[in-house]
Design a protein around this motif. Structure first.
Motif, PDB file in Angstrom:
ATOM      1  N   ASP A  72      43.566  47.336  42.775  1.00 36.56           N
ATOM      2  CA  ASP A  72      42.333  47.558  42.744  1.00 36.56           C
ATOM      3  C   ASP A  72      41.087  46.734  42.655  1.00 36.56           C
ATOM      4  O   ASP A  72      41.339  45.496  42.283  1.00 36.56           O
ATOM      5  N   ALA A  73      39.935  47.184  42.699  1.00 36.38           N
ATOM      6  CA  ALA A  73      38.956  46.364  42.538  1.00 36.38           C
ATOM      7  C   ALA A  73      38.631  45.758  41.369  1.00 36.38           C
ATOM      8  O   ALA A  73      39.170  46.484  40.163  1.00 36.38           O
ATOM      9  N   PHE A  74      38.159  44.551  41.191  1.00 39.98           N
ATOM     10  CA  PHE A  74      37.991  43.988  39.617  1.00 39.98           C
ATOM     11  C   PHE A  74      37.362  45.089  38.885  1.00 39.98           C
ATOM     12  O   PHE A  74      37.811  45.120  37.552  1.00 39.98           O
ATOM     13  N   SER A  75      36.256  45.880  39.060  1.00 39.89           N
ATOM     14  CA  SER A  75      35.606  46.526  38.112  1.00 39.89           C
ATOM     15  C   SER A  75      36.526  47.605  37.592  1.00 39.89           C
ATOM     16  O   SER A  75      36.450  47.879  36.514  1.00 39.89           O
ATOM     17  N   VAL A  76      37.431  48.221  38.334  1.00 33.86           N
ATOM     18  CA  VAL A  76      38.345  49.280  38.057  1.00 33.86           C
ATOM     19  C   VAL A  76      39.461  48.565  37.214  1.00 33.86           C
ATOM     20  O   VAL A  76      39.888  49.096  36.122  1.00 33.86           O
ATOM     21  N   VAL A  77      39.812  47.703  37.566  1.00 30.40           N
ATOM     22  CA  VAL A  77      40.749  46.467  36.632  1.00 30.40           C
ATOM     23  C   VAL A  77      40.211  46.534  35.270  1.00 30.40           C
ATOM     24  O   VAL A  77      40.995  46.663  34.344  1.00 30.40           O
ATOM     25  N   ALA A  78      38.934  45.978  35.308  1.00 32.26           N
ATOM     26  CA  ALA A  78      38.362  45.663  34.149  1.00 32.26           C
ATOM     27  C   ALA A  78      38.195  46.718  33.010  1.00 32.26           C
ATOM     28  O   ALA A  78      38.473  46.664  31.647  1.00 32.26           O
ATOM     29  N   GLU A  79      37.771  48.003  33.654  1.00 35.07           N
ATOM     30  CA  GLU A  79      37.681  49.106  32.919  1.00 35.07           C
ATOM     31  C   GLU A  79      38.904  49.729  32.090  1.00 35.07           C
ATOM     32  O   GLU A  79      38.854  50.378  31.118  1.00 35.07           O
ATOM     33  N   ALA A  80      40.104  49.393  32.802  1.00 36.61           N
ATOM     34  CA  ALA A  80      41.394  49.909  32.259  1.00 36.61           C
ATOM     35  C   ALA A  80      42.129  48.765  31.338  1.00 36.61           C
ATOM     36  O   ALA A  80      43.028  49.317  30.597  1.00 36.61           O
ATOM     37  N   PHE A  81      41.433  47.565  31.135  1.00 35.08           N
ATOM     38  CA  PHE A  81      42.100  46.634  29.994  1.00 35.08           C
ATOM     39  C   PHE A  81      42.228  47.558  28.658  1.00 35.08           C
ATOM     40  O   PHE A  81      43.239  47.266  28.138  1.00 35.08           O
ATOM     41  N   PRO A  82      41.279  48.081  28.216  1.00 34.11           N
ATOM     42  CA  PRO A  82      41.482  48.659  26.935  1.00 34.11           C
ATOM     43  C   PRO A  82      42.628  49.701  26.889  1.00 34.11           C
ATOM     44  O   PRO A  82      43.486  49.587  25.805  1.00 34.11           O
ATOM     45  N   SER A  83      42.921  50.519  27.686  1.00 34.96           N
ATOM     46  CA  SER A  83      43.705  51.547  27.628  1.00 34.96           C
ATOM     47  C   SER A  83      45.207  50.886  28.097  1.00 34.96           C
ATOM     48  O   SER A  83      46.033  51.350  27.506  1.00 34.96           O
ATOM     49  N   MET A  84      45.215  49.836  28.764  1.00 32.18           N
ATOM     50  CA  MET A  84      46.367  49.234  29.105  1.00 32.18           C
ATOM     51  C   MET A  84      46.996  48.537  27.767  1.00 32.18           C
ATOM     52  O   MET A  84      47.957  48.590  27.550  1.00 32.18           O
ATOM     53  N   LEU A  85      46.127  47.663  27.239  1.00 34.39           N
ATOM     54  CA  LEU A  85      46.536  47.083  26.094  1.00 34.39           C
ATOM     55  C   LEU A  85      46.848  48.287  24.983  1.00 34.39           C
ATOM     56  O   LEU A  85      47.662  47.798  24.036  1.00 34.39           O
ATOM     57  N   GLU A  86      46.266  49.301  24.688  1.00 36.14           N
ATOM     58  CA  GLU A  86      46.629  50.250  23.809  1.00 36.14           C
ATOM     59  C   GLU A  86      47.963  50.816  24.303  1.00 36.14           C
ATOM     60  O   GLU A  86      48.726  50.858  23.322  1.00 36.14           O
ATOM     61  N   SER A  87      48.244  50.900  25.458  1.00 32.62           N
ATOM     62  CA  SER A  87      49.577  51.454  25.988  1.00 32.62           C
ATOM     63  C   SER A  87      50.565  50.470  25.651  1.00 32.62           C
ATOM     64  O   SER A  87      51.811  50.717  25.196  1.00 32.62           O
ATOM     65  N   ILE A  88      50.439  48.995  25.818  1.00 31.62           N
ATOM     66  CA  ILE A  88      51.207  47.937  25.454  1.00 31.62           C
ATOM     67  C   ILE A  88      51.379  48.184  24.180  1.00 31.62           C
ATOM     68  O   ILE A  88      52.768  47.839  23.505  1.00 31.62           O
ATOM     69  N   ARG A  89      50.413  48.171  23.342  1.00 31.91           N
ATOM     70  CA  ARG A  89      50.618  48.423  21.740  1.00 31.91           C
ATOM     71  C   ARG A  89      51.501  49.578  21.272  1.00 31.91           C
ATOM     72  O   ARG A  89      52.513  49.315  20.430  1.00 31.91           O
TER      73      ARG A  89
END
Length: 138
Positions: A39-56
């Motif tokens: 995905d575009a960088f803007s889409v990827v960046a928006e997903a970082f918090p939820s991705m890290l929460e899922s990893i947590r």
């Protein structure tokens, strides 16, 4: 021979259980990994918090990803994939020869922003875990 066979069997059962556990939890992260790759960088960046929460959550619930030795390589591979995407985007000869320097500046800015976003999101997660008994000290 029977004792050795039992030990080998027990080891195989543990490894099978680990593989099932890993598959179950890593499947929850699959879409994030796909987005990171495509995905575009803007889409990827928006997903970082939820991705890290899922990893947590995986780190908290999984029997096998609950320690630093397992989690660190996962986070490192995400960082390396992100760095690879940025490197691909920063084609220096193309950037320097672009007819419009505004485009080059936009690409540089976007690349810097995604790296800063990943670091910021990671640092926020790490800070949020600072009071926990188990925290991300890497």
């Amino acid at each position: 021979v029977s004792k050795q066979l039992e030990e080998v069997y027990a080891k195989l059962v543990r490894q099978r259980d680990e593989a099932r556990d890993n598959d179950r939890f890593l499947c929850t992260l699959e879409q994030y990994f796909h987005n990171l790759s495509n995905d575009a960088f803007s889409v990827v960046a928006e997903a970082f918090p939820s991705m890290l929460e899922s990893i947590r959550v995986v780190w908290t619930v999984s029997r096998y990803f609950k320690n630093e030795e397992r989690l660190f390589p996962l986070l490192k591979s995400i960082s390396l994939k992100l760095a690879h995407r940025v490197k691909e985007r920063l084609d220096v000869p193309k950037l320097l020869s672009a007819p419009c320097h505004d485009d080059s500046i936009a690409i540089l800015s976007e690349s810097l922003t995604i790296i800063e976003s990943w670091k910021s999101s990671f640092d926020k997660m790490k800070t949020g875990l600072a009071g926990d008994e188990r925290r991300w000290d890497f």
